[in-house]
Write an enzyme that holds these catalytic residues in place. Structure first.
Site, PDB file in Angstrom:
ATOM      1  N   GLN A   1       9.191   8.622  -6.692  1.00 60.72           N
ATOM      2  CA  GLN A   1       8.756   8.864  -8.059  1.00 60.72           C
ATOM      3  C   GLN A   1       8.912   7.628  -8.950  1.00 60.72           C
ATOM      4  OE1 GLN A   1       7.211  10.961 -10.077  1.00 60.72           O
ATOM      5  NE2 GLN A   1       6.603  12.150  -8.314  1.00 60.72           N
TER       6      GLN A   1
ATOM      7  N   SER B   1       0.820  -1.216   0.000  1.00 66.81           N
ATOM      8  CA  SER B   1       0.000   0.000   0.000  1.00 66.81           C
ATOM      9  C   SER B   1       0.851   1.263   0.000  1.00 66.81           C
ATOM     10  CB  SER B   1      -0.928   0.011   1.227  1.00 66.81           C
ATOM     11  OG  SER B   1      -0.169  -0.063   2.429  1.00 66.81           O
ATOM     12  N   GLY B   2       2.105   1.122  -0.456  1.00 65.15           N
ATOM     13  CA  GLY B   2       2.975   2.294  -0.574  1.00 65.15           C
ATOM     14  C   GLY B   2       2.666   3.065  -1.842  1.00 65.15           C
ATOM     15  N   PHE B   3       3.621   3.874  -2.276  1.00 68.26           N
ATOM     16  CA  PHE B   3       3.394   4.721  -3.448  1.00 68.26           C
ATOM     17  C   PHE B   3       3.063   3.894  -4.685  1.00 68.26           C
ATOM     18  CE2 PHE B   3       5.991   7.702  -0.883  1.00 68.26           C
ATOM     19  CZ  PHE B   3       5.124   8.790  -0.909  1.00 68.26           C
ATOM     20  N   GLY B   4       3.843   2.841  -4.960  1.00 66.26           N
ATOM     21  CA  GLY B   4       3.620   2.041  -6.153  1.00 66.26           C
ATOM     22  C   GLY B   4       2.268   1.371  -6.154  1.00 66.26           C
TER      23      GLY B   4
ATOM     24  N   GLU C   1      18.220  15.139   6.939  1.00 61.65           N
ATOM     25  CA  GLU C   1      17.003  15.769   7.456  1.00 61.65           C
ATOM     26  C   GLU C   1      16.818  15.463   8.939  1.00 61.65           C
ATOM     27  OE1 GLU C   1      14.419  15.855   3.296  1.00 61.65           O
ATOM     28  OE2 GLU C   1      14.411  14.050   4.538  1.00 61.65           O
TER      29      GLU C   1
ATOM     30  N   VAL D   1       2.103 -10.506   3.035  1.00 59.16           N
ATOM     31  CA  VAL D   1       2.237 -11.535   2.010  1.00 59.16           C
ATOM     32  C   VAL D   1       3.462 -12.389   2.317  1.00 59.16           C
ATOM     33  CG1 VAL D   1       2.685 -11.971  -0.434  1.00 59.16           C
ATOM     34  CG2 VAL D   1       1.035 -10.214   0.252  1.00 59.16           C
TER      35      VAL D   1
END
Length: 467
Positions: free
Chosen positions: A331, A19-22, A181, A86
């Site tokens: 990205q 359920s990440g960005f991809g 950061e 999974v």
């Protein structure tokens, strides 16, 4: 064990792992496609990982960077969300097996997108994790918040100057974007936010050390930007130590070996690991079944169209892939997820698919301190306040949902314009929960829920069987 199947003659089944960005962007791309999407998430939320360090340092709450996946996809009628880790993928049988609290579910698929991401790598020294948490999950960020703020509290109680020094020494391992950061925010926390809050200690005397075996700060960035970040870190009080390889970590400190081979010890209570990533173990599993090569970081070599050799129905995206030296950034996952979704739509419609994935590099950014950042946009390089504003706009845009964007902007206003940080709550449970669960073992979680009580597979109103 239960099996989530679909009646014969129904629409193609697309299973998305992660359920990440991809995974999330792939699911959204399939919104209007004539398919049924099952997204299997290890957690119930979508994590905006680039801002984890702000949760750890009290700027943002976890909810502001981790909205519920169900809420994000609630208006997408062809998508459902399933909680589970999974543990197996059978390419021959076209099934995915997930497990949560003793309940095992097998999901059948016609098209599969694997976007399981990556975890922290300690380069073969996994024992370091006990004393130096990584920065890959909400649990990690909350544990670090407890350790960071707790160090100041314990220092306030201490009488021994050596113990106070140990408690007020913070070591961040890894001078990439996350490490830079994190170090910058701890320095600002000590010098701005907490400087008037204690009576027996001076928070501004805290040492913040940024370590890396590499010879420069921000290795992926242009040299000029790395030098600028290095200078700015020094200005806000961060000690940058390069060419320093970590050889040991324990409760009281960290041992590093310098370039000349000399080993030295840094006494520190709080160590943060921001160096190295290891792809999901599913990469190795996919490689074994498809014959695809898997590198040392666990990334699987995919075809130019992001599929596995001999399996055009299996798409792998994000941090799990090894292709054309693509970086492990958000990205790449976003564009890869959308590319895989478009390929699925084309296959279902009987159209030819795009033979090769082309990544469009939109540049890299990293904040260094308040009102200071670096941005590498190919031929264009920015530093200072301009880069910081660019960073602000980009991150606000990609935080999912209006509510998250609004509350994130509000949290930043409080922290960056003033001295306050609205998320300073820290508990012992946050600090010690991970270690306690590891000590008790996975069976403890199942025992406290009573395990699976109903082996029947309920059917929802759409006629689809649910896990």
């Amino acid at each position: 064990m239960t099996t989530a199947t679909q009646p014969t003659g129904q629409r193609p089944r697309v299973v998305i792992v992660g359920s990440g960005f991809g995974g999330l962007f792939a699911a959204q791309r399939l919104k209007k496609a004539p398919v049924d999407v099952t997204l299997i998430g290890k957690t119930t939320h979508h994590l905006f990982q680039p801002l984890l360090y702000q949760v750890a340092t009290g700027i943002l709450s976890e909810g502001e960077i981790a909205p519920a996946t169900r809420e994000i996809l609630s208006r997408q009628d062809n998508a459902r969300v399933v909680l589970g880790e999974v543990t197996d993928i059978d390419l021959a049988a076209r099934t995915v097996t997930s497990v949560v609290l003793g309940r095992t579910t097998v999901h059948e698929y016609d098209e599969l997108i694997v976007a399981a991401g990556a975890g922290q790598s300690y380069f073969g020294n996994d024992q370091f994790a006990e004393y130096a948490p990584g920065m890959k999950s909400i649990d990690d960020a909350l544990e670090l918040r407890g350790r960071i703020f707790g160090a100041f509290e314990l220092a306030e109680l201490a009488n021994d100057p050596a113990e106070i020094d140990r408690l007020l020494t913070f070591v961040v391992v890894g001078a990439g974007p996350t490490g830079v950061e994190m170090a910058g925010q701890i320095a600002e926390l000590a010098r701005r936010t907490l400087r008037r809050d204690f009576r027996n200690i001076d928070p501004t005397s805290a040492r913040v050390i940024l370590l890396d075996a590499a010879p420069k700060v921000l290795p992926p960035f242009a040299d000029s930007l790395g030098q600028n970040a290095h200078k700015r870190l020094n200005e806000i009080g961060v000690e940058v130590q390069l060419g320093a390889m970590v050889t040991n970590v324990d409760a009281d400190g960290i041992v590093v070996k310098d370039g000349d081979g000399h080993e030295r010890r840094i006494h520190s209570a709080t160590k943060i690991w921001a160096a190295g990533v290891q792809a999901s173990a599913l990469g190795k599993l996919l490689g074994e079944q498809s014959g695809a090569a898997v590198d040392r970081a666990g990334r699987v070599s995919v075809q130019p169209d992001l599929t596995l050799p001999g399996h055009p129905e299996v798409h792998v995206v994000g941090d799990m892939i090894s292709l054309n030296r693509l970086p492990g950034v958000a990205q790449v996952a976003i564009q890869g997820g959308r590319f895989a979704a478009d390929a699925i739509k084309a296959r279902i419609a009987g159209r030819s698919t795009t033979p090769e994935f082309h990544y469009h590099d939109k540049g890299s950014m990293a904040t260094v301190a308040r009102f200071a950042a670096v941005a590498d946009l190919g031929k264009l390089k920015f530093t200072g306040f301009i880069a910081w504003v660019m960073w602000l706009v980009v991150h606000i845009f990609y935080v999912v949902g209006f509510k998250s964007r609004f509350t994130t902007a509000l949290g930043w206003a409080v922290s960056f314009l003033g001295r306050g940080r609205g998320q300073r709550t820290a508990t012992q449970q946050q600090v010690y929960g991970r270690l306690a669960l590891e000590e008790l073992g996975s069976s403890f979680e199942v025992s406290k829920t009573g395990g699976q009580k109903d082996t029947r597979v309920p059917v929802d109103v759409t006629g689809r069987e649910s896990a």
